[in-house]
Design a protein around this motif. Structure first.
Motif, mmCIF file in Angstrom:
data_model
loop_
_atom_site.group_PDB
_atom_site.id
_atom_site.type_symbol
_atom_site.label_atom_id
_atom_site.label_comp_id
_atom_site.label_asym_id
_atom_site.label_seq_id
_atom_site.Cartn_x
_atom_site.Cartn_y
_atom_site.Cartn_z
ATOM 1 N N PHE A 57 -2.656 6.621 -9.619
ATOM 2 C CA PHE A 57 -3.277 6.113 -10.845
ATOM 3 C C PHE A 57 -2.200 5.810 -11.874
ATOM 4 C CE2 PHE A 57 -2.745 10.053 -13.231
ATOM 5 C CZ PHE A 57 -2.675 11.003 -12.211
ATOM 6 N N CYS A 58 -2.508 4.901 -12.771
ATOM 7 C CA CYS A 58 -1.563 4.482 -13.808
ATOM 8 C C CYS A 58 -1.366 5.618 -14.799
ATOM 9 C CB CYS A 58 -2.102 3.244 -14.518
ATOM 10 S SG CYS A 58 -1.086 2.754 -15.939
ATOM 11 N N GLU A 59 -0.115 5.981 -15.024
ATOM 12 C CA GLU A 59 0.144 7.105 -15.921
ATOM 13 C C GLU A 59 -0.150 6.758 -17.379
ATOM 14 O OE1 GLU A 59 4.195 8.010 -15.159
ATOM 15 O OE2 GLU A 59 4.956 6.291 -16.303
ATOM 16 N N ARG A 60 -0.295 5.458 -17.666
ATOM 17 C CA ARG A 60 -0.595 5.067 -19.051
ATOM 18 C C ARG A 60 -2.099 5.041 -19.299
ATOM 19 N NH1 ARG A 60 1.459 -0.668 -20.941
ATOM 20 N NH2 ARG A 60 3.358 0.139 -19.973
ATOM 21 N N CYS A 61 -2.847 4.300 -18.480
ATOM 22 C CA CYS A 61 -4.280 4.120 -18.758
ATOM 23 C C CYS A 61 -5.171 4.983 -17.865
ATOM 24 C CB CYS A 61 -4.677 2.649 -18.647
ATOM 25 S SG CYS A 61 -4.673 1.994 -16.966
ATOM 26 N N GLY A 62 -4.613 5.589 -16.822
ATOM 27 C CA GLY A 62 -5.383 6.517 -15.998
ATOM 28 C C GLY A 62 -6.205 5.883 -14.903
ATOM 29 N N VAL A 63 -6.212 4.552 -14.823
ATOM 30 C CA VAL A 63 -7.064 3.885 -13.834
ATOM 31 C C VAL A 63 -6.441 3.952 -12.445
ATOM 32 C CG1 VAL A 63 -7.954 1.626 -13.110
ATOM 33 C CG2 VAL A 63 -8.199 2.379 -15.486
ATOM 34 N N GLN A 64 -7.247 4.317 -11.453
ATOM 35 C CA GLN A 64 -6.811 4.320 -10.056
ATOM 36 C C GLN A 64 -7.167 2.994 -9.414
ATOM 37 O OE1 GLN A 64 -7.807 7.659 -7.556
ATOM 38 N NE2 GLN A 64 -7.565 6.431 -5.692
ATOM 39 N N SER A 65 -6.148 2.189 -9.107
ATOM 40 C CA SER A 65 -6.375 0.902 -8.444
ATOM 41 C C SER A 65 -6.439 1.043 -6.935
ATOM 42 C CB SER A 65 -5.259 -0.087 -8.800
ATOM 43 O OG SER A 65 -5.223 -0.334 -10.192
ATOM 44 N N PHE A 66 -5.709 2.029 -6.381
ATOM 45 C CA PHE A 66 -5.655 2.145 -4.918
ATOM 46 C C PHE A 66 -5.179 3.539 -4.531
ATOM 47 C CE2 PHE A 66 -1.463 0.887 -6.249
ATOM 48 C CZ PHE A 66 -0.595 1.495 -5.379
ATOM 49 N N ALA A 67 -5.315 3.826 -3.244
ATOM 50 C CA ALA A 67 -4.791 5.056 -2.657
ATOM 51 C C ALA A 67 -4.068 4.680 -1.373
ATOM 52 C CB ALA A 67 -5.928 6.026 -2.344
ATOM 53 N N ARG A 68 -3.082 5.477 -1.011
ATOM 54 C CA ARG A 68 -2.401 5.296 0.269
ATOM 55 C C ARG A 68 -2.728 6.491 1.150
ATOM 56 N NH1 ARG A 68 2.838 3.876 -2.910
ATOM 57 N NH2 ARG A 68 2.833 1.588 -2.957
ATOM 58 N N GLY A 69 -3.040 6.223 2.415
ATOM 59 C CA GLY A 69 -3.386 7.327 3.293
ATOM 60 C C GLY A 69 -3.397 6.897 4.736
ATOM 61 N N GLN A 70 -4.211 7.592 5.515
ATOM 62 C CA GLN A 70 -4.314 7.334 6.947
ATOM 63 C C GLN A 70 -5.777 7.269 7.332
ATOM 64 O OE1 GLN A 70 -2.317 10.542 8.931
ATOM 65 N NE2 GLN A 70 -0.314 10.008 8.096
ATOM 66 N N THR A 71 -6.053 6.426 8.321
ATOM 67 C CA THR A 71 -7.385 6.420 8.911
ATOM 68 C C THR A 71 -7.511 7.659 9.792
ATOM 69 O OG1 THR A 71 -6.596 5.155 10.783
ATOM 70 C CG2 THR A 71 -7.449 3.893 8.914
ATOM 71 N N PRO A 72 -8.724 8.009 10.221
ATOM 72 C CA PRO A 72 -8.882 9.196 11.086
ATOM 73 C C PRO A 72 -8.016 9.162 12.345
ATOM 74 C CG PRO A 72 -11.004 8.507 10.252
ATOM 75 C CD PRO A 72 -10.017 7.451 9.817
ATOM 76 N N ASP A 73 -7.690 7.965 12.862
ATOM 77 C CA ASP A 73 -6.835 7.896 14.057
ATOM 78 C C ASP A 73 -5.340 7.906 13.723
ATOM 79 O OD1 ASP A 73 -6.119 5.364 13.226
ATOM 80 O OD2 ASP A 73 -7.135 4.300 14.853
ATOM 81 N N GLY A 74 -5.011 8.098 12.433
ATOM 82 C CA GLY A 74 -3.610 8.249 12.051
ATOM 83 C C GLY A 74 -2.909 6.982 11.624
ATOM 84 N N SER A 75 -3.601 5.842 11.647
ATOM 85 C CA SER A 75 -2.960 4.597 11.216
ATOM 86 C C SER A 75 -2.855 4.571 9.693
ATOM 87 C CB SER A 75 -3.786 3.384 11.659
ATOM 88 O OG SER A 75 -4.056 3.440 13.026
ATOM 89 N N PRO A 76 -1.729 4.078 9.162
ATOM 90 C CA PRO A 76 -1.620 3.985 7.710
ATOM 91 C C PRO A 76 -2.633 2.977 7.149
ATOM 92 C CG PRO A 76 0.311 3.027 8.777
ATOM 93 C CD PRO A 76 -0.516 3.629 9.851
ATOM 94 N N MET A 77 -3.157 3.287 5.990
ATOM 95 C CA MET A 77 -4.120 2.383 5.350
ATOM 96 C C MET A 77 -3.957 2.475 3.840
ATOM 97 S SD MET A 77 -6.715 4.091 3.662
ATOM 98 C CE MET A 77 -7.151 5.826 3.476
ATOM 99 N N VAL A 78 -4.485 1.445 3.175
ATOM 100 C CA VAL A 78 -4.563 1.437 1.720
ATOM 101 C C VAL A 78 -6.033 1.283 1.353
ATOM 102 C CG1 VAL A 78 -3.800 0.302 -0.407
ATOM 103 C CG2 VAL A 78 -2.274 0.386 1.571
#
Ligand SMILES: [Zn+2]
Length: 117
Positions: free
Chosen positions: A71-92
């Motif tokens: 999230f933006c440290e100035r306005c606090g809005v979360q535009s996206f997250a980075r993580g993994q799908t259940p099978d371990g593939s990277p996703m946004v």
């Protein structure tokens, strides 16, 4: 079919482009997504381009800590997250509420019972 969209946080410090399909948007009732009102579309990292703001991002993780909620440290809005799908593939996970080139509510979200996972 995925289309290229652009989006940003509220103050504009964080901006991105993503190739995504508005047919697959989900809303989740877990303790995090529900509080933030996130409406998410999932894409591969290759379909996501952060155009500004890497240095303005703060991160929050919880539970298994496999997803970085950014999230933006100035306005606090979360535009996206980075993580993994259940099978371990990277996703946004894109918060489609931060897309700037579509009308509000021009998507229909499927509700997902993340609270029970
Ligand atoms: Zn901001």
């Amino acid at each position: 079919m995925p289309r290229t969209h652009s989006g940003s946080c509220q103050c504009g410090a964080v901006a991105y482009e993503a190739d995504l399909d508005l047919d697959g948007v989900i809303e989740c009732n877990c303790s995090h997504c529900y509080r933030k009102g996130l409406a998410l579309a999932f894409v591969s990292p290759a379909a996501f381009r952060l155009t500004s703001g890497e240095g303005s991002l703060s991160r929050h993780t919880f539970n298994t800590h496999r997803i970085e909620h950014l999230f933006c440290e100035r306005c606090g809005v979360q535009s996206f997250a980075r993580g993994q799908t259940p099978d371990g593939s990277p996703m946004v996970a894109i918060n489609v509420r931060t897309l700037t080139d579509i009308e509000p509510w021009s998507w229909t979200a499927q509700r997902v019972d993340g609270r029970s996972f």
